[in-house]
Design a protein around this motif. Structure first.
Motif, PDB file in Angstrom:
ATOM      1  N   SER A  30       9.482   1.972  -2.989  1.00 46.08           N
ATOM      2  CA  SER A  30       8.429   2.463  -3.878  1.00 46.08           C
ATOM      3  C   SER A  30       8.307   3.976  -3.823  1.00 46.08           C
ATOM      4  N   GLN A  31       8.712   4.579  -2.685  1.00 45.25           N
ATOM      5  CA  GLN A  31       8.616   6.035  -2.582  1.00 45.25           C
ATOM      6  C   GLN A  31       9.959   6.732  -2.810  1.00 45.25           C
ATOM      7  N   GLU A  40       0.822  -1.216   0.000  1.00 40.79           N
ATOM      8  CA  GLU A  40       0.000   0.000   0.000  1.00 40.79           C
ATOM      9  C   GLU A  40       0.860   1.273   0.000  1.00 40.79           C
ATOM     10  N   ASP A  41       2.142   1.135   0.370  1.00 42.43           N
ATOM     11  CA  ASP A  41       2.997   2.324   0.398  1.00 42.43           C
ATOM     12  C   ASP A  41       3.579   2.538  -1.000  1.00 42.43           C
ATOM     13  N   THR A  42       2.953   3.366  -1.809  1.00 45.19           N
ATOM     14  CA  THR A  42       3.402   3.577  -3.178  1.00 45.19           C
ATOM     15  C   THR A  42       3.664   5.055  -3.418  1.00 45.19           C
ATOM     16  N   THR A  43       4.163   5.309  -4.625  1.00 47.09           N
ATOM     17  CA  THR A  43       4.412   6.696  -5.000  1.00 47.09           C
ATOM     18  C   THR A  43       3.115   7.489  -5.011  1.00 47.09           C
ATOM     19  N   GLU A  44       2.036   6.788  -5.410  1.00 50.39           N
ATOM     20  CA  GLU A  44       0.772   7.497  -5.553  1.00 50.39           C
ATOM     21  C   GLU A  44       0.158   7.861  -4.206  1.00 50.39           C
ATOM     22  N   SER A  45       0.406   7.001  -3.191  1.00 45.00           N
ATOM     23  CA  SER A  45      -0.271   7.250  -1.919  1.00 45.00           C
ATOM     24  C   SER A  45       0.210   8.577  -1.337  1.00 45.00           C
ATOM     25  N   THR A  46      -0.726   9.340  -0.813  1.00 46.01           N
ATOM     26  CA  THR A  46      -0.384  10.656  -0.265  1.00 46.01           C
ATOM     27  C   THR A  46       0.403  10.497   1.031  1.00 46.01           C
ATOM     28  N   ASP A  47       0.231   9.331   1.655  1.00 46.14           N
ATOM     29  CA  ASP A  47       0.885   9.107   2.937  1.00 46.14           C
ATOM     30  C   ASP A  47       2.293   8.570   2.724  1.00 46.14           C
ATOM     31  N   ARG A  48       3.284   9.459   2.899  1.00 45.23           N
ATOM     32  CA  ARG A  48       4.672   9.003   2.811  1.00 45.23           C
ATOM     33  C   ARG A  48       5.077   8.426   4.164  1.00 45.23           C
TER      34      ARG A  48
END
Lengths: 894, 116
Positions: free
Chosen positions: A709-710, A640-648
């Motif tokens: 991913s981030q 769930e931790d991806t570039t797209e997710s707003t939650d870094r």
């Protein structure tokens, strides 16, 4: 006749008589009466002229006699039965005699020469290493004025500065003629099909000037190239020869880390960068490529300590004065050193050799101890030999040989062996040094030049002189002294025996003391290594295998490309048989590489406006599980931790969490100082166990983990775990990655069993422990041999005394016990002295020890027990011979 | 082996004085001393130590020889006389000194010296 004059006259005559007694007897016999008569006549004559004249003449006469005594003695030497020969003739004669006696019995001579050669050779070799790596000035113009400016912490450590500090120092200090900076790095070099890692160095402007470098071909960098990122490179002469066959420079280019650079200049191989061995690439050790500093990824980073700042002191200033200026400049600069840290000006030479100085000093101490024990053993042999010859010496003395003559001849006998032995040692050292650079190069700074040059030759000469004095002259002095008082051969043998016995006692105590000192050092090193190798690295190494990959900019231009490859690779690797889990990380523990980053906590003010520095790891989900790292709180990274997710997100290690927050870590937000300024806020989602990333003996560093991913960085290391031998994974992993991308750089050198990496990381302490323990073992053996030989000689020489005791009713066992008891007293004395020496010496070791204090009771008591045990056996073996002594046989007249 | 008198040169002043004093026959120590004092008009009056050390050396080198001579009834003294070698050495030393005097005169260092 009691007038003052007659009294004075009588007194004067008495004084003159006394003065005459100082003259040699032969001279006195010949002329004494006449001289006294003449004196009386002169005094008588002077008495007529008054008391004053009388006293003057009397005093003059007496003083004249006394003043002439040395000359009279010189011409009336006793024992000058034969005319004096010129000194050189006598020396040549002595040399001939000595050589003859050694050729007749070569065993003794060869033993001495060989032992000395080896031990002197070792000492001279280490002296040359120290001279080359530590003492010799750096090979730059006016090396004494070149200093380095470092940031020192309160624990005595120091680190380089951040690149912007260079400008700060240039603007705010007047203590230096030139200030420049450089940063050593490793680059992957691609030439044809060959891929290898070489040492590259980012150079700031004026850095080449400071080191006095001129191009051999082409040019160095221009002002523009230093400031704007232009891909140009200067290469070493050997690289130029290898890659371009020394063709004149035109438009040649080289590929570093997949990026082409235009070669603009070549510099001579004789130029060596002032970097420590650990900064240089172990396979090449020497810098081969230089790049302008503007290409360094941290060129503008205000907080990343990568720049080695070097400066040339103004001739009228010294280090401390410059340091004051630097300190003032640092406070004026907002990004200056933080609390507890300060800028220091240190000699560049010192900085470069710091890493090896202690190891080399340790090595020198070890070989010197060995040499001393060897010398003590040899002296013991020589003294015993001379004591046996006491009768002969007394006879020669009685026949008119002067003491000086005896000393000269005896010294020559053994002195010649010492000279030959030390000469052999120097030869061995020269040969060893010729072969050494290849063996030891990884441990020495690249600026080291090994050679037997003037300081080394001088050191060797002093060593030779000391050996000759100790082995040749000292026993000769002892032997001749005891002979000097003896009136006949029997007493000569007796007094010589007494002197030799005293000497032997001193030697035995010294040998034991040296052995104990060495053993203590060795014990501490061994224990420290044992403790270190048992330290938990923080993760499970069994079956763990690592493979590094680097993305080329051409084929993987965006984060998406890289991310896609990693995802696919991990999926494929999971399918490889025997792989139980797999993940990837940017920097593997114990790989020797690290990324530092500044970190800021939300809601906490920056200390001195600077973020906290910590290690940054970029990891994929499953990394902690694969490594066997416990997640202490919260969760691992997930899909769930991806570039797209707003939650870094970020995960901290235990050490970082404790130092930053104390309590309640999860949910807090931190951000990293990245190249282009502060990054986005990251939410802390987990805390993992600490890893000893930098080595088992190193303190745990605070770490921050971010998901790949981030932050898709350019190089990653795959880690896979298997239940079987991890090496069996090498080929399947490589094939899997190559199948995904045939052009992917998978280096064999980048494939490693993680357990091996840990073994390699303790290789140096292990080597040190083995080395010191080797010395100590040899020292103990030599000391034991020394004790055996000394006790045997004692038993042999005290046969008569022992015989008397036995005849008077003493039991064999009692006598043997007495002999062993005496020996053990000496061993105890030596052990006491050695203990004191060891405690003193172990303070030097303190920095090399891990988890054990320099006064470790267990180590010390083990050493003492060992030495007493060995000492007892060594004394008991020869003492057993007493059992076979028959009093009747001994007491029979000679 | 014949000894070359030149090997003994130069003589010390006291040695030369002693040899010269013995030029007209044997003398004992006191005699030698007074002869030197007379010749030098008191400028040189050797002490016993100096005198006998010089005599000892000259005797060892074979330039003079000693013997005991009776003086009066109960008195005997050690007397010294030149050996042939001693005579040659004195002659060689004087010749050397003369040569030096000539050289000094040639260099006009001895202006007021009148012949003789």
């Amino acid at each position: 006749m009691t007038s003052p004059q007659s009294l004075a006259r009588r007194m004067a005559i008495a004084v003159f008589r006394i003065s005459l007694r100082r003259c040699p007897a032969a001279f006195r016999r010949e002329y004494g009466g006449e001289m006294q008569r003449l004196f009386e006549e002169r005094v008588q004559r002077a008495a007529g002229l008054g008391l004053f004249s009388l006293l003057k003449v009397a005093a003059g006469g007496c003083l004249d006699v006394l003043a002439g005594v040395p000359r009279a003695r010189a011409t009336h030497k006793p024992g000058t039965l034969f005319p004096r020969e010129p000194v050189m003739t006598m020396v040549a004669h002595d040399v001939r005699l000595a050589l003859k006696s050694h050729v007749r019995r070569p065993g003794f001579a060869l033993t001495v020469i060989l032992t000395l050669s080896i031990s002197v050779g070792a000492v001279v070799t280490v002296m040359a290493l120290i001279n080359g790596a530590v003492l010799r000035p750096l090979p730059y113009p006016e090396p004494g004025r070149i200093v380095s400016i470092v940031e020192a912490d309160s624990r005595g450590g120091s680190s380089p500065l951040s690149p912007p500090s260079l400008q700060m120092l240039r603007e705010n200090t007047r203590a230096f003629d030139t200030i420049a900076g450089f940063s050593p790095s490793w680059s992957l070099f691609l030439a044809g099909r060959e891929e290898r890692v070489l040492t590259s160095v980012y150079m700031s402007d004026r850095a080449f000037d400071l080191f006095g470098v001129a191009p051999l071909q082409g040019r160095l960098f221009g002002t523009d190239e230093y400031l704007k990122r232009q891909r140009v490179a200067v290469v070493s002469q050997s690289l130029w020869r290898r890659e371009f066959a020394e063709e004149p420079l035109g438009s040649q280019s080289i590929s570093l880390d997949g990026i082409p650079y235009t070669v603009v200049g070549v510099i001579s191989d004789s130029f060596k960068m002032p970097i420590t061995a650990s900064e240089a690439n172990p396979t090449t050790s020497r810098a081969e490529v230089w790049l302008p500093f503007s290409l360094n990824p941290f060129f503008e980073a205000p907080n990343v300590p990568v720049m080695h700042v070097v400066a040339r002191l103004r001739p009228d200033l010294n280090g401390p004065q410059a340091e004051q200026q630097v300190a003032v400049a640092a406070t004026a600069f907002p990004g200056g050193p933080s609390e507890g840290r300060s800028l220091q000006v240190v000699s560049l030479a010192e900085l470069v050799s710091n890493e090896v100085r202690r190891s080399l000093t340790l090595l020198l101490a070890g070989v010197v101890c060995l040499l001393l024990i060897c010398a003590a053993n040899i002296i013991g042999l020589v003294v015993a030999r001379m004591a046996r010859r006491a009768g002969e010496l007394a006879m020669r003395r009685a026949l008119g040989a002067s003491r000086a003559r005896l000393i000269a001849q005896l010294s020559m006998e053994t002195g010649i062996l010492a000279v030959l032995g030390t000469a052999g040692g120097v030869l061995i050292a020269a040969l060893t040094l010729g072969a050494l650079p290849a063996l030891l190069v990884s441990g020495l700074p690249p600026s080291t030049t090994l050679a037997v040059d003037a300081p080394v030759v001088l050191g060797a000469a002093v060593l030779a002189l000391l050996c000759t004095l100790a082995i040749g002259v000292w026993p000769a002095l002892q032997a001749s002294r005891s002979v000097g008082w003896a009136s006949n051969q029997l007493t000569a043998r007796h007094t010589a025996g007494v002197a030799a016995r005293r000497t032997r006692k001193i030697l035995m105590v010294a040998e034991v003391a040296l052995a104990v000192t060495l053993l203590m050092g060795a014990g501490l090193m061994a224990r420290s290594f044992w403790l270190m190798s048992r330290t938990d690295p923080g993760f499970t190494t069994d079956g763990l295998f690592a493979t590094g990959v680097g993305f080329s900019e051409a084929k993987y231009p965006t984060a998406g490309h890289r991310l896609a490859f990693i995802d696919r690779a991990l999926a494929e690797l999971a399918g490889v048989p025997a792989v139980s889990s797999s993940a990837a990380v940017n920097r593997l523990p114990f790989s020797g590489s690290n990324v530092l980053v500044g970190l800021e906590v939300e809601g906490q003010p920056l200390e001195d406006g600077r973020p906290v520095t910590m290690d940054r790891r970029v990891a994929t989900p499953g990394y902690f599980e694969t490594m066997g790292l416990k997640v202490l709180e919260g969760r691992d990274f997930g899909i769930e931790d991806t570039t797209e997710s707003t939650d870094r997100v970020a995960i901290l290690n235990d050490a970082a969490a404790r130092s930053l927050f104390g309590e309640s870590h999860l949910g807090r937000r931190v951000r990293l100082a990245l190249r282009g300024g502060p990054g986005p806020w990251l939410r802390v989602i987990g805390i993992v166990a600490d890893v000893r990333h930098h080595g088992l003996g190193e303190p745990i560093a605070p770490e921050v983990y971010v998901p790949y991913s981030q932050s898709p960085v350019e190089s990653m290391v795959f880690v896979v775990r298997s239940a079987s031998d991890p090496w069996t994974l090498a080929s399947p992993v490589r094939q899997t990655l190559k199948r995904l991308d045939p052009d992917m750089r998978v280096l064999e050198s980048d494939q490693a069993v993680v357990g091996d990496l840990i073994q390699e990381s303790v290789a140096e302490p292990r080597l040190r422990a083995i080395m010191v323990n080797g010395f100590a073992a040899v020292a103990l053996l030599l000391a034991a041999i020394g004790i055996v030989s000394i006790v045997s000689v004692t038993v042999a020489q005290e046969r008569r005394e022992i015989g008397v005791r036995l005849a008077l009713g003493a039991r064999h066992r009692q006598v043997a016990r007495r002999v062993v008891g005496h020996a053990m007293t000496l061993v105890g004395l030596g052990a006491g002295l050695g203990l004191a020496g060891g405690l003193f010496a172990s303070r030097v070791l303190e920095g090399l020890l891990f988890g054990v204090s320099s006064t470790d009771v267990l180590t010390i008591s083990t050493v003492l027990l060992l030495v007493s045990g060995v000492g007892f056996v060594a004394a008991y073996l020869p003492a057993r011979r007493i059992i076979s002594i028959e009093p009747i046989e001994i007491l029979r007249p000679e | 082996m014949t000894l070359n008198p030149r090997n003994f040169l130069p003589l010390t002043p006291i040695a030369l004085e002693i040899l010269v004093a013995l030029g007209d026959g044997e003398r004992h120590g006191y005699d030698i001393m007074t002869a030197i004092e007379r010749r030098t008009e008191g400028a040189m009056s050797p002490n016993p130590g100096t005198l006998y050390r010089a005599i000892d050396r000259l005797a060892r080198e074979g330039l003079l020889r000693s013997s005991d001579r009776a003086f009066g009834r109960n008195d005997s003294r050690r007397v010294f006389r030149l050996t042939p070698l001693g005579k040659q050495v004195v002659a060689a030393e004087v010749a050397r000194l003369m040569d030096q005097v000539r050289a000094a005169r040639g260099a006009r260092l001895l202006k007021k010296v009148t012949g003789g």
